[in-house]
Design an enzyme around this catalytic site. Structure first.
Site, mmCIF file in Angstrom:
data_model
loop_
_atom_site.group_PDB
_atom_site.id
_atom_site.type_symbol
_atom_site.label_atom_id
_atom_site.label_comp_id
_atom_site.label_asym_id
_atom_site.label_seq_id
_atom_site.Cartn_x
_atom_site.Cartn_y
_atom_site.Cartn_z
ATOM 1 N N ARG A 73 23.237 30.355 -15.475
ATOM 2 C CA ARG A 73 23.183 28.820 -15.560
ATOM 3 C C ARG A 73 23.004 28.503 -17.232
ATOM 4 O O ARG A 73 22.118 28.818 -17.854
ATOM 5 C CB ARG A 73 22.033 28.094 -14.910
ATOM 6 C CG ARG A 73 21.825 26.741 -15.166
ATOM 7 C CD ARG A 73 20.678 25.966 -14.459
ATOM 8 N NE ARG A 73 20.460 24.526 -14.750
ATOM 9 C CZ ARG A 73 19.371 23.973 -15.085
ATOM 10 N NH1 ARG A 73 18.216 24.572 -14.718
ATOM 11 N NH2 ARG A 73 19.402 22.776 -15.601
ATOM 12 N N GLU A 163 16.751 17.144 -15.060
ATOM 13 C CA GLU A 163 15.220 16.634 -14.903
ATOM 14 C C GLU A 163 15.470 14.970 -15.482
ATOM 15 O O GLU A 163 14.631 14.949 -16.383
ATOM 16 C CB GLU A 163 14.263 17.446 -15.802
ATOM 17 C CG GLU A 163 14.131 18.785 -15.170
ATOM 18 C CD GLU A 163 13.123 19.637 -15.722
ATOM 19 O OE1 GLU A 163 12.681 19.236 -17.102
ATOM 20 O OE2 GLU A 163 12.768 20.754 -15.391
ATOM 21 N N TYR A 307 7.617 24.957 -11.781
ATOM 22 C CA TYR A 307 6.805 25.607 -12.720
ATOM 23 C C TYR A 307 5.327 25.844 -12.371
ATOM 24 O O TYR A 307 4.624 26.749 -12.844
ATOM 25 C CB TYR A 307 6.912 24.852 -14.157
ATOM 26 C CG TYR A 307 8.090 25.183 -14.860
ATOM 27 C CD1 TYR A 307 8.377 26.634 -15.564
ATOM 28 C CD2 TYR A 307 9.176 24.443 -14.596
ATOM 29 C CE1 TYR A 307 9.637 26.877 -16.144
ATOM 30 C CE2 TYR A 307 10.088 24.664 -15.383
ATOM 31 C CZ TYR A 307 10.619 25.953 -15.905
ATOM 32 O OH TYR A 307 11.645 26.309 -16.513
HETATM 33 C C1 FCB Z 1 11.979 22.370 -18.095
HETATM 34 C C2 FCB Z 1 13.260 22.138 -18.982
HETATM 35 C C3 FCB Z 1 13.604 23.485 -19.692
HETATM 36 C C4 FCB Z 1 12.469 24.357 -20.172
HETATM 37 C C5 FCB Z 1 11.543 24.619 -19.263
HETATM 38 C C6 FCB Z 1 10.272 25.227 -19.892
HETATM 39 O O1 FCB Z 1 11.461 21.082 -17.938
HETATM 40 O O2 FCB Z 1 14.377 21.784 -17.989
HETATM 41 O O3 FCB Z 1 14.567 22.908 -20.725
HETATM 42 O O4 FCB Z 1 12.268 23.613 -21.369
HETATM 43 O O5 FCB Z 1 11.146 23.322 -18.815
#
Ligand code: FCB
Length: 465
Positions: A73, A163, A307
């Site tokens: 990606r 995002e 995350y």
């Molecule tokens: C997300 C982003 C990516 C990277 C990760 C850690 O929010 O999409 O670009 O910075 O976090």
């Protein structure tokens, strides 16, 4: 355990890795501008050169092959392709660059997934109002059509916007991302609204003009933590969790997957807060118009960036201001028992992914899901033997496997963030997310695999069909 055509990938984005910020006719983006202003980014770091993937793409391809990825990606830079943001002027060198990337991937049997917008708006469009201006909707659609037309014969997996929550809030309300606006009140909601409209218009363009021939799929990448009440027996915490879910996951998914409009909980919370603070205008959350292209149904799969997880309790911050957090009136905290990985915001909660996947299945009518980002940060002294991160990947992937096998979630692929250590936005190069380390002190930007990169390869080899 994983379906035969499961996508094993890694992800990057243009500004974070490419460098070449002025090379071969590229126009400036808002991240170029933002980083060049003093005090914006940790250590005054910038992406002028970054991993220099613009010149060292072949090295990235070697990394991709070494990992044994089936998918990669990446994002294309709007300002590299269209320097002033419009199709009036196409930068052929930019087209050539991405053509080579795509062709090389395919020649190596790696399927590309392309993000059209990963935070890097052409500065020329920012100067005309950027995402605050309704003009951005058709400008984005023209850019998307240009990309479908140019690359869509070979690219079948598309993400319009990465995002939107982060763009809207961090970029326009908190001012910690480009374009650095600190405008509490209505701006973030307006930006989010235009992003949804732009996404939907591009999806409709693909659907009617390109899909019949190209037969690909288009979605948008949604970031969400897994949220649960701090005290499940406390009604206020349970209600706060519902609100936090509405403002987090719900903001951009209700319109696209559920109702065509924002979650009712979100609107009523915003309206209640506006009233409480004596705001005189109408609803601060815009409405979709009847005669514009429908928002509902404009995603061919669910793209999730996961995350971490949070516990939620009643009561928000910034009481004196009209902003997202005060509207939401719910506080998200880490459970002290969760281990922290690298940056302080990231607790390691592998089963949070499973819970979230199950929630997505139940809430959005069992969509096909790609995990378009998941990864683990490292800060402080460089650790190539990153044993903790090996465990994080293993545990999280096993939780995903359980979601597939035991909960019946239709997960189609997993993309580790990130292929390379790269420019981590406001944190600069302080925070490392790579499966490969990149030595920035060396002009050749050598890439060295982390132990977690090797661990990921083992997992892929074990489960790849
Ligand atoms: C997300 C982003 C990516 C990277 C990760 C850690 O929010 O999409 O670009 O910075 O976090």
């Amino acid at each position: 355990m994983f379906p035969p055509d499961f996508a094993w990938g890694a992800a990057t984005s243009a500004y974070q890795i490419e460098g070449g910020w002025q090379a071969d006719g590229k126009g400036p983006s808002i991240w170029d501008t933002f980083c060049h202003e003093k005090g914006r980014v940790f250590g005054e770091h910038d992406g002028d050169v970054a991993c220099n993937s613009y010149e060292l793409w072949e090295k990235d391809l070697e990394c991709i092959q070494q990992l044994g990825l089936t998918h990669y990606r990446l994002s294309v830079s709007w300002a590299r392709l269209l320097p002033d943001g419009t199709t009036r002027h196409v930068n052929l060198k930019g087209v050539q660059y991405y053509n080579k990337v795509i062709d090389d991937l395919l020649a190596c049997n790696v399927t590309p997934m392309i993000t059209l917008y990963h935070f890097d708006l052409p500065q020329a469009l920012q100067d005309q109002g950027g995402w605050k201006s309704p003009d951005i909707v058709t400008l984005f659609d023209s850019y998307a059509r240009f990309c479908f037309q140019t690359f869509g014969d070979r690219v079948k997996l598309w993400l319009t916007i990465n995002e939107p929550y982060v763009c809207a809030k961090f970029g326009h309300e908190d001012g910690i991302h480009a374009p650095g606006l600190k405008e509490p009140g209505i701006t973030a909601y307006l930006v989010g609204h235009n992003m949804l409209r732009a996404h939907a218009m591009a999806w409709h363009s693909y659907n009617s003009t390109y899909r019949p021939k190209q037969k690909g799929a288009v979605s948008l990448a949604i970031n969400s933590d897994w949220l649960e009440p701090l005290n499940p027996d406390c009604d206020e915490d349970v209600a706060a969790t519902e609100r936090a879910r509405a403002f987090g996951l719900g903001w951009f998914t209700w319109p696209v997957f559920v109702t065509g409009d924002y979650p009712e909980i979100m609107r009523s919370a915003i309206d209640a807060q506006s009233k409480k603070m004596g705001y005189g205008g109408g609803s601060r959350l815009p409405s979709f118009l009847k005669d514009e292209p429908a928002i509902l149904g404009t995603a061919d799969f669910f793209a999730l960036n996961y995350y971490t997880s949070r516990k939620v309790k009643a009561g928000g911050g910034c009481e004196q201001m009209l902003c997202i957090k005060s509207d939401q009136d719910a506080k998200e905290v880490l459970d002290p028992s969760w281990p922290i990985c690298g940056v302080s915001w990231q607790a390691v909660v592998p089963n949070g992914l499973r819970n979230l996947l199950k929630y997505i299945k139940d809430t959005f009518n069992n969509p096909a899901v790609y995990i378009t980002e998941n990864g683990f940060s490292q800060v402080g002294p460089l650790q190539i033997e990153d044993v903790q991160r090996c465990g994080c990947y293993k545990d999280t992937i096993m939780e995903m496997a359980k979601a597939i096998e035991e909960d019946g979630v239709d997960v189609r692929g997993y993309f580790a963030w990130s292929l390379l250590d790269n420019f981590e936005w406001a944190d600069g190069f302080r925070v490392r997310f790579g499966l490969f380390h990149v030595d920035l002190s060396n002009g050749k930007r050598p890439r060295t695999i982390y132990r977690s990169g090797q661990e990921y390869t083992k997992i892929i080899m074990k489960y790849k069909h």
